[in-house]
Design a protein around this motif. Structure first.
Motif, mmCIF file in Angstrom:
data_model
loop_
_atom_site.group_PDB
_atom_site.id
_atom_site.type_symbol
_atom_site.label_atom_id
_atom_site.label_comp_id
_atom_site.label_asym_id
_atom_site.label_seq_id
_atom_site.Cartn_x
_atom_site.Cartn_y
_atom_site.Cartn_z
ATOM 1 N N ALA B 385 0.836 -1.196 0.000
ATOM 2 C CA ALA B 385 0.000 0.000 0.000
ATOM 3 C C ALA B 385 0.871 1.247 0.000
ATOM 4 N N GLY B 386 1.945 1.211 0.780
ATOM 5 C CA GLY B 386 2.872 2.340 0.827
ATOM 6 C C GLY B 386 3.494 2.608 -0.537
ATOM 7 N N VAL B 387 3.928 1.534 -1.181
ATOM 8 C CA VAL B 387 4.582 1.687 -2.484
ATOM 9 C C VAL B 387 3.596 2.211 -3.531
ATOM 10 N N LEU B 388 2.383 1.673 -3.470
ATOM 11 C CA LEU B 388 1.343 2.122 -4.407
ATOM 12 C C LEU B 388 1.049 3.609 -4.204
ATOM 13 N N TYR B 389 0.962 4.011 -2.949
ATOM 14 C CA TYR B 389 0.732 5.403 -2.579
ATOM 15 C C TYR B 389 1.851 6.271 -3.154
ATOM 16 N N ARG B 390 3.089 5.786 -3.034
ATOM 17 C CA ARG B 390 4.225 6.551 -3.538
ATOM 18 C C ARG B 390 4.059 6.838 -5.024
ATOM 19 N N GLU B 391 3.651 5.808 -5.778
ATOM 20 C CA GLU B 391 3.499 5.983 -7.222
ATOM 21 C C GLU B 391 2.353 6.947 -7.533
ATOM 22 N N GLN B 392 1.251 6.824 -6.782
ATOM 23 C CA GLN B 392 0.101 7.709 -7.024
ATOM 24 C C GLN B 392 0.462 9.156 -6.710
ATOM 25 N N ALA B 393 1.200 9.333 -5.606
ATOM 26 C CA ALA B 393 1.559 10.688 -5.196
ATOM 27 C C ALA B 393 2.559 11.294 -6.167
ATOM 28 N N ALA B 394 3.406 10.439 -6.736
ATOM 29 C CA ALA B 394 4.432 10.942 -7.665
ATOM 30 C C ALA B 394 3.769 11.679 -8.835
ATOM 31 N N LYS B 395 2.586 11.224 -9.232
ATOM 32 C CA LYS B 395 1.884 11.872 -10.345
ATOM 33 C C LYS B 395 1.467 13.287 -9.981
ATOM 34 N N ALA B 396 1.389 13.564 -8.677
ATOM 35 C CA ALA B 396 1.046 14.924 -8.249
ATOM 36 C C ALA B 396 2.309 15.691 -7.883
ATOM 37 N N GLY B 397 3.443 15.122 -8.213
ATOM 38 C CA GLY B 397 4.708 15.780 -7.888
ATOM 39 C C GLY B 397 5.071 15.709 -6.416
ATOM 40 N N ILE B 398 4.451 14.782 -5.680
ATOM 41 C CA ILE B 398 4.762 14.640 -4.262
ATOM 42 C C ILE B 398 5.685 13.435 -4.084
ATOM 43 N N GLN B 399 6.782 13.658 -3.384
ATOM 44 C CA GLN B 399 7.727 12.557 -3.210
ATOM 45 C C GLN B 399 7.503 11.882 -1.872
ATOM 46 N N ILE B 400 7.184 10.589 -1.919
ATOM 47 C CA ILE B 400 7.031 9.819 -0.688
ATOM 48 C C ILE B 400 8.154 8.805 -0.634
ATOM 49 N N ASP B 401 8.781 8.748 0.520
ATOM 50 C CA ASP B 401 9.867 7.810 0.720
ATOM 51 C C ASP B 401 9.319 6.687 1.610
ATOM 52 N N VAL B 402 9.121 5.498 1.048
ATOM 53 C CA VAL B 402 8.528 4.408 1.835
ATOM 54 C C VAL B 402 9.633 3.699 2.620
ATOM 55 N N ILE B 403 9.499 3.698 3.931
ATOM 56 C CA ILE B 403 10.509 3.050 4.769
ATOM 57 C C ILE B 403 9.917 1.791 5.371
ATOM 58 N N ARG B 404 10.522 0.656 5.073
ATOM 59 C CA ARG B 404 10.014 -0.604 5.591
ATOM 60 C C ARG B 404 10.609 -0.862 6.968
ATOM 61 N N GLU B 405 9.746 -0.960 7.973
ATOM 62 C CA GLU B 405 10.203 -1.182 9.352
ATOM 63 C C GLU B 405 10.099 -2.671 9.666
ATOM 64 N N PRO B 406 10.893 -3.148 10.662
ATOM 65 C CA PRO B 406 10.754 -4.558 11.052
ATOM 66 C C PRO B 406 9.378 -4.828 11.667
ATOM 67 N N ASN B 407 8.841 -6.020 11.431
ATOM 68 C CA ASN B 407 7.538 -6.369 11.992
ATOM 69 C C ASN B 407 7.575 -6.405 13.510
ATOM 70 N N ASP B 408 8.695 -6.936 14.011
ATOM 71 C CA ASP B 408 8.825 -7.123 15.443
ATOM 72 C C ASP B 408 8.853 -5.769 16.136
ATOM 73 N N GLY B 409 7.952 -5.562 17.058
ATOM 74 C CA GLY B 409 7.970 -4.324 17.825
ATOM 75 C C GLY B 409 7.442 -3.109 17.073
ATOM 76 N N TYR B 410 6.694 -3.345 15.979
ATOM 77 C CA TYR B 410 6.187 -2.210 15.180
ATOM 78 C C TYR B 410 5.311 -1.286 16.022
ATOM 79 N N TRP B 411 4.455 -1.890 16.866
ATOM 80 C CA TRP B 411 3.512 -1.060 17.629
ATOM 81 C C TRP B 411 4.186 -0.297 18.755
ATOM 82 N N ASN B 412 5.375 -0.778 19.193
ATOM 83 C CA ASN B 412 6.068 -0.058 20.266
ATOM 84 C C ASN B 412 7.013 1.001 19.735
ATOM 85 N N ASN B 413 7.632 0.717 18.590
ATOM 86 C CA ASN B 413 8.733 1.568 18.162
ATOM 87 C C ASN B 413 8.396 2.496 17.008
#
Lengths: 323, 528
Positions: B385-413
């Motif tokens: 979803a993040g990557v798709l969003y990046r491509e959609q936003a790029a068409k509006a000239g908005i740069q999104i940098d998708v950062i993949r976080e580790p699954n472990d501890g996602y809700w805490n960190n």
């Protein structure tokens, strides 16, 4: 000359047990440090998205997670040495009860698989050595090596698709429980057994073949051949006994794998073994359970290695009677 | 009229017999008026049958699970404890209404600050004890106690006092008025057990009695012969298998080793649909996915930036690609069409690169790179979803940098820490619960750190407002505020998919939680 032989073996066993215990101690420190180094603790892991500062605090206080790490390690070590495995931090159940039957299950699966895989692997290895470079040898090598090259979950899914979904011969769930008879259990574990066998046979078979072929180049084999002994007899009576020690080593290594390395297969077949418990406990940071299962795995390795060495020694007259 | 409604509810729940119902209705002089209501299952052709063992293959179990409702965190225990073994005071029915369960009826003062709950008489726990006011008070106070580890502590915080009025009546006093208080008491943590008993033993009042429980492996319960609802709990036995692997669940269902599975794989669900012996059940509920921006941190403290990012996402495509059509588009607020006060007339926000560009220009941040933190732990498909969003936003000239976080501890960190991240929301059955957990000032899970004066005031006012019409307009205003000024991009609501053998029968599915509001074990039956 019987006494000194026995003594050497006993001395070696004692020495190895001592070293083994030392290894386990180090491993327990490593496991503890490893789990500590993971981000978050049990309170946060258990509560997940619903962790609020207040509940996390209450959790930590009750489970004494607020104490410094070394204090908790030594208090765990103390009770562990006095035979008390303690309770799971996450659900308060005694760890011995959590682990006991699962470990039995793990051993059951490993034993059944070993009973099938080891004879098959060794036989195939010997036959391959006997008919070296024939179509038979190539066929066996290609099939077993293909089986080992595929990830085990893939092998598992193919077997399920074939034997469970298409042919309806075996169940795809291996959720055995204590109410089942031995035969029912056997039926339930058919597919995981088959999967694991396919995974371990190649390794053992290839090593058996290589070890025997290696021995076949030795002068005493040539001597036997020159005496006119048949190829079959050469392999079974002359080459195989001398190739035993590497074979024992690889067999035992695979046994250890069957006990400790089958988490993926457990998940695919929903088999209630120790692997799943370990994975769950690590993700919930339930240190006492991780420690206990980690140490059981480590002990399995230490014990099996020791067995391998003793067997290799007993099978080798030169090691048996050192000068 | 309230008495009649209560009597109808009771009758439909099986709490009173037909005769008793007519007696009560007659006492009100309303028997004739009530008669059309007298057939709770008119549309059932086959009708429920008793018997059989329901085998549920369920994901979301762990070896660390326990039978204590205060410690429920995942699906297997939610469905087992709340759907088979235990009851709360209030239940949510298939239409999303709060209806009596262990309570028989309730009423509140004008300001919705004090609530009186009359308990159902003769409801028994599995050990034969009749549930009375003391048990209810003990069961709720467990979560309120100092040092309580309960995940429900936050939701019972609003209760300031619980009093026993008589043996079967309990009064609750709240910090501030709350017209939705009965909904709170329907929470799955708030299962009622005996006073001073050990809740970890699993002795409650539900349709099934716990016989065997091995955390993360299996749970087994048999029919409770004294269950207080006569039109529920059709099976003789229910058996839960924890099957966390979706392929294993699917195979088990296909090969007939289980009767029901939850959470079908979106990629393969069309294959299940083709099978003649299986039914796929879809619930369009409250579950939604958001990209939460921290409105207290630059650059997201600027509403122009938030608007730019809201216009830069193609919701239809998200639903089509990420949810494979099993969902509905969101409108940048967390209220779903299944909620009572969903604002139908609020225009749907659409993907508009030009508007996005315009808002970004207004913010003066044309070259900004927006860091979006995401992980599969947020929800399945969050990284895509993040990557798709990046491509959609790029068409509006908005740069999104998708950062993949580790699954472990996602809700805490990551969640509540990073300025912009992907979030999963199970959603809530009421607007007030949803807004006050996720969008109110100072709420622990206000992941956009939003502090909007008018919104906060409306939230408080609407909570104690008993007039339905006024409430509806207040919640509509709030949805508009969140949509236009809030910090969350809400691209989609995700449907719950479960599958079952065709032998399994059910009524209209409740959408408040998956598997018929967690209640499949007590509501469903075998057709033959």
């Amino acid at each position: 000359m019987k006494r000194p032989r026995l003594n050497t073996v006993v001395m070696m066993i004692l020495k190895r047990i001592g070293l083994g215990i030392f290894t386990l101690l180090i491993i327990s420190v490593l496991i503890f440090a490893g789990v500590e180094a993971l981000p978050g603790d049990l309170a946060q892991a258990v509560l997940g998205q619903s962790a609020t500062a207040e509940t996390v605090e209450a959790f930590r206080k009750e489970l004494r997670l607020d104490l410094p790490a070394h204090t908790r390690y030594f208090s765990w070590l103390g009770s562990f040495l006095s035979g008390d495995f303690g309770n799971s931090l996450a659900n308060g159940r005694p760890i011995a009860g959590l682990i006991g039957w699962r470990f039995v299950n793990s051993l059951f699966l490993a034993a059944i698989t070993a009973l099938i895989a080891i004879p098959v692997a060794i036989l195939l290895g010997m036959l391959s050595a006997l008919y070296r470079n024939t179509w038979f040898d190539r066929f066996v090598s290609i099939t077993t090596l293909s089986a080992i090259s595929l990830p085990e979950f893939f092998v598992a899914y193919i077997l399920i698709a074939l034997f469970s979904v298409q042919l309806s011969i075996f169940p795809s769930l291996s959720n055995i429980n204590t109410q089942m008879t031995f035969l029912q259990k056997l039926y339930k574990v058919a597919l995981p057994c088959l999967t694991l066998s396919l995974v371990v046979i190649a390794h053992m078979m290839r090593l058996t073949r290589a070890a025997i072929i290696n021995v076949l180049t030795s002068p005493f084999i040539e001597m036997a051949r020159l005496k006119g002994v048949s190829q079959k007899r050469v392999i079974i009576h002359h080459a195989f006994p001398n190739a035993l020690s590497p074979i024992i080593n690889v067999v035992v290594l695979n046994l250890a794998y069957l006990v400790v390395g089958v988490v993926v297969v457990e998940v695919v077949f929903v088999y209630p073994g120790l692997g799943q418990l370990l994975v769950d406990s690590v993700s919930k940071r339930d240190i006492p359970v991780v420690q206990a299962s980690g140490l059981i795995f480590a002990s399995t390795y230490v014990f099996l290695n020791l067995t391998a060495d003793v067997l290799a020694m007993l099978s080798n007259p030169r090691l048996r009677r050192p000068r | 009229m309230e008495d009649l409604k209560a009597a109808v509810k009771l009758y439909q729940q099986g709490g009173i017999s037909r005769r008793e119902f007519i007696k009560r209705a007659c006492a009100l002089g309303l028997a004739a008026a009530a008669s059309p209501l007298l057939n709770p299952f008119p549309a059932q052709a086959a009708g429920p049958k008793r018997g059989g063992r329901l085998r549920i293959g369920i994901t979301g179990g762990s070896t660390t699970d326990s039978l204590d409702p205060a410690l429920i965190t995942d699906l297997m225990m939610q469905v087992f404890l709340y759907g088979a073994v235990g009851n709360s005071l209030v239940e949510i029915d298939a239409d999303g209404q709060a209806v009596p369960e262990l309570a028989e009826s309730w009423e509140s003062t004008q300001d919705a600050k004090k609530w009186i709950f009359k308990l159902r008489r003769g409801a028994e726990l599995h050990n034969g004890k009749t549930i009375d006011a003391d048990d209810v008070i003990f069961s709720i106070n467990r979560h309120r106690a100092k040092g309580s580890k309960s995940a429900a502590k936050a939701i019972v915080k609003a209760i300031t006092k619980i009093n026993k009025v008589d043996k079967f009546t309990v009064s609750f006093e709240l910090k501030s008025g709350n017209a939705d208080f009965p909904y709170i008491l329907s929470d799955y943590h708030l299962i009622i057990g005996a006073k001073d008993s050990d809740f970890g033993k699993g002795v409650f009042s539900g349709a099934y009695v716990v016989k065997d429980f091995e955390p993360g492996v299996r749970a087994f319960a048999t029919k409770n012969p004294n269950y207080f609802k006569t039109d529920r709990g059709w099976f003789d036995e229910v058996e839960f298998f924890c099957i966390n692997d979706v392929n294993a669940r699917t195979n088990a269902l296909k090969t007939g080793q289980i009767d029901v599975m939850n959470r079908c794989e979106l990629k393969t669900v069309h294959l299940l649909k083709r099978s003649r012996n299986l039914q796929v059940m879809r619930q369009d509920g409250f579950k939604h996915f958001t990209f939460a921006m921290r409105t207290d941190k630059a650059p997201y403290d600027n509403n122009e930036v938030r608007m730019a990012l809201k216009y830069a996402i193609d919701r239809e495509q998200m639903v089509k690609t990420i949810l494979r059509g099993y969902g509905t588009v969101g409108n940048d607020h967390p209220i779903s069409p299944a909620n009572r006060y969903f604002a139908k007339n609020l225009p749907q926000r659409r993907y508009d690169p030009d508007k996005a560009r315009h808002h970004l220009k207004k913010a003066g941040l044309k070259d900004m790179k927006f860091k979006l933190h995401t992980a599969e732990a947020a929800y399945v498909g969050a990284v895509d979803a993040g990557v798709l969003y990046r491509e959609q936003a790029a068409k509006a000239g908005i740069q999104i940098d998708v950062i993949r976080e580790p699954n472990d501890g996602y809700w805490n960190n990551v969640w509540l820490k990073k300025s912009w991240c992907a979030v999963f929301w199970g959603g809530r059955p009421t607007e007030d619960m949803m807004f006050s957990t996720g969008y109110a000032k100072g709420a622990a899970w206000n992941d956009t750190f939003w502090d909007h004066k008018r919104f906060n005031k409306l939230l408080l006012d609407a909570r104690s407002e008993l007039d339905d019409k006024k409430r509806r307009s207040m919640y509509a205003q709030m949805q508009k505020l969140v949509r236009d000024e809030g910090g969350a991009v809400v691209p989609m609501f995700s449907a719950d998919l479960s599958a079952a053998s065709k032998k399994v029968g059910h009524d209209k599915l409740a959408v408040n939680w998956e598997l018929d509001g967690f209640r499949a074990p007590e509501r469903w039956w075998f057709n033959s």
